[in-house]
Design a protein around this motif. Structure first.
Motif, short mmCIF file in Angstrom:
data_model
loop_
_atom_site.label_atom_id
_atom_site.label_comp_id
_atom_site.label_asym_id
_atom_site.label_seq_id
_atom_site.Cartn_x
_atom_site.Cartn_y
_atom_site.Cartn_z
N GLN A 82 5.73 10.51 -8.76
CA GLN A 82 5.83 11.00 -7.38
C GLN A 82 7.26 10.96 -6.84
N VAL A 149 -0.62 -6.98 -4.72
CA VAL A 149 -1.73 -7.05 -5.66
C VAL A 149 -2.06 -5.61 -6.05
N CYS B 169 3.94 5.31 4.83
CA CYS B 169 4.66 4.12 4.31
C CYS B 169 6.15 4.13 4.65
N HIS B 170 6.64 5.26 5.18
CA HIS B 170 8.05 5.40 5.55
C HIS B 170 9.01 5.28 4.37
N GLU B 171 8.51 5.56 3.17
CA GLU B 171 9.37 5.56 1.97
C GLU B 171 9.67 7.01 1.58
N PHE B 173 9.87 10.15 -0.83
CA PHE B 173 9.13 10.60 -2.02
C PHE B 173 9.45 12.06 -2.26
N CYS B 181 2.84 10.79 0.55
CA CYS B 181 3.11 10.45 -0.85
C CYS B 181 1.81 10.17 -1.59
N VAL B 182 1.88 10.16 -2.91
CA VAL B 182 0.70 9.94 -3.75
C VAL B 182 0.11 8.56 -3.49
N SER B 183 0.97 7.57 -3.30
CA SER B 183 0.49 6.18 -3.09
C SER B 183 -0.31 6.06 -1.81
N ASP B 186 -3.81 7.92 -2.12
CA ASP B 186 -4.81 7.21 -2.92
C ASP B 186 -4.25 5.82 -3.24
N PRO B 187 -4.33 4.91 -2.27
CA PRO B 187 -3.63 3.61 -2.40
C PRO B 187 -4.09 2.84 -3.64
N PHE B 188 -3.14 2.20 -4.32
CA PHE B 188 -3.48 1.45 -5.53
C PHE B 188 -2.99 0.01 -5.48
N PHE B 189 -2.32 -0.38 -4.38
CA PHE B 189 -1.91 -1.79 -4.27
C PHE B 189 -1.96 -2.18 -2.80
N HIS B 190 -2.00 -3.49 -2.54
CA HIS B 190 -1.82 -3.96 -1.16
C HIS B 190 -0.86 -5.13 -1.19
N ALA B 191 -0.16 -5.32 -0.06
CA ALA B 191 0.80 -6.42 0.02
C ALA B 191 0.02 -7.74 0.02
N LYS B 192 0.55 -8.71 -0.67
CA LYS B 192 -0.13 -10.01 -0.83
C LYS B 192 0.00 -10.81 0.47
#
Lengths: 194, 194
Positions: A82, A149, B169-171, B173, B181-183, B186-192
Motif C-alpha cells: 500500500q 497486536v 490514521c493520518h499516515e 499512503f 489506506c488499505v490498513s 480492513d484493519p489488521f492490528f490494534h495498538a497495545k
C-alpha cells in the motif's frame, strides 16, 4: 550511530556497505529502513524470533531482509502493498509487535525528507546527497513507534495445493484455475526461435 | 562444483554458507535455486543487467536474491505466485531471457527429489540429509532450460499514486480505495494497551 540487526549491532557505515551490496545502491528507503528496523528491534528485545510485515513493496523490504532473519523466500517477511513507509516486527507466538511508521507531523524540520516522502519534488529537484545527509541527521526522529497486536495477517496469498501437472505445459504447479497453471491461463512468454 | 553469481563463481560450499546465513537454513528449494540461477546466468552471459521472474513465492526467490542483483525491494525481482519451481532471468531491454524449470520426466532417476517436488511424502518420510545429497548429485539434470522472450510482465502490482494522507490514521499512503489506506479499510492490528 549503530543499527541493530539479528547478528548484533552494525556501525552505520557497515550498514551502508551491506545496502549497496544487496540492494545495488544506497537508496533513501533502505537507509530509512535501517533506522526503522533498529527501533522495532529495540522495542522487541530480547525477542529474536520475529516475523515482519512491511507496508510497501519499495525499498523497505530490503532493510528487513538485511537486518532480520525475515526474507521473502523463507516466508517470515510479508508485504502489504500500500505504499506506506511503515513496518511491523512481531512475535508470531503472541502476535505482539512494534510498528514503526513515518509521522508526517515530524517532517516539518526536515524539508528534503518531506519533499522525498511526499513526492513534492522530482528526483532531479531533490538530489540524493543532501537528502541522504538530512536522513542521517534525522535518524528515527521522523518516525513514530507503536506497540501493537497483530489481529490477522493481511494480504492473502494463494493457497498452494499439492503439485499437479498442467495439461498444457506439462509442468508441475501448485496454484492455478480450471486445472491449468497461471502461465498457461495467461501466457507471458514464448520460446525463442521456435 | 561452482555456482555462478553476479560477483563471480561461488564454490558450492560457499553458496551453502550464504544460504544458511540469508535464508536461515539450507532449504532444498534454495539449494536447487542455486543450480537454476547458475544455468540461467550461463545462458545469458555476458549480459549482467538482468531482471528476474520467479514462479513461486517459496524458497526460490532467495536463491535469486543471493546470486543476482535482483531483490524484492529494488523491484528487479518479481514473483508470479503459482508454486512452480521455475525462474526466468531476462534482459529488460530486449526481453530475451533464459527460463529454467523443473522437468518431471527427468525426475525418475531421482526418487527423493521427485517425492519432495511432487509432495508424494511428508517431510518426516523424506528426511532432509539424503534429499540434499541426492540434489547435490543431480545438480541441474532435473531441470530444462529454454531461451524465451518475455512478452509482458505477469502479476499486476498496484499502481502507486503520489502520497496522500489517510483521513483515518493520518499516515501517508500511495495505494488504497475510496481515499483511505488499505490498513484502515480492513484493519489488521490494534495498538497495545489502548
Amino acid at each position: 550511530m549503530e543499527i541493530r540487526s539479528y547478528r548484533g549491532k552494525l556501525a552505520l557505515k557497515e550498514y551502508e556497505a551491506v545496502v549497496r551490496d544487496f540492494h545495488g545502491h544506497l537508496a533513501p528507503g533502505v537507509l530509512m529502513g535501517g533506522f526503522m528496523v533498529d527501533w522495532a528491534l529495540e522495542v522487541m528485545e530480547p525477542c529474536q524470533i520475529l516475523d515482519a510485515l512491511v507496508e510497501t513493496r519499495k525499498c523497505l523490504p530490503d532493510a528487513v531482509q538485511i537486518l532480520t532473519k525475515c526474507t521473502i523466500g523463507n516466508g517470515w517477511l510479508r508485504i502489504l502493498d500500500q505504499g506506506k513507509l511503515s513496518l511491523i516486527l512481531y512475535d508470531k507466538e503472541t502476535m505482539h509487535g512494534a510498528r514503526v511508521c513515518l509521522d508526517p507531523q515530524r517532517l516539518c524540520q526536515f524539508p528534503l525528507i518531506r519533499a522525498w516522502a511526499m513526492k513534492e519534488r522530482s528526483k532531479k529537484e531533490n538530489p540524493l546527497d543532501p537528502l541522504i545527509e538530512e536522513m542521517m541527521h534525522a535518524g528515527r526522529r521522523i518516525f513514530g513507534c507503536q506497540e501493537v497486536v497483530v489481529d490477522k495477517i493481511p494480504g492473502a496469498l494463494p493457497a498452494y495445493s499439492n503439485p499437479k501437472i498442467c495439461p498444457i505445459c506439462h509442468e508441475p504447479f501448485r496454484y492455478g484455475t480450471h486445472g491449468i497453471c497461471v502461465s498457461c491461463a495467461d501466457p507471458f512468454f514464448h520460446a525463442k526461435d521456435l
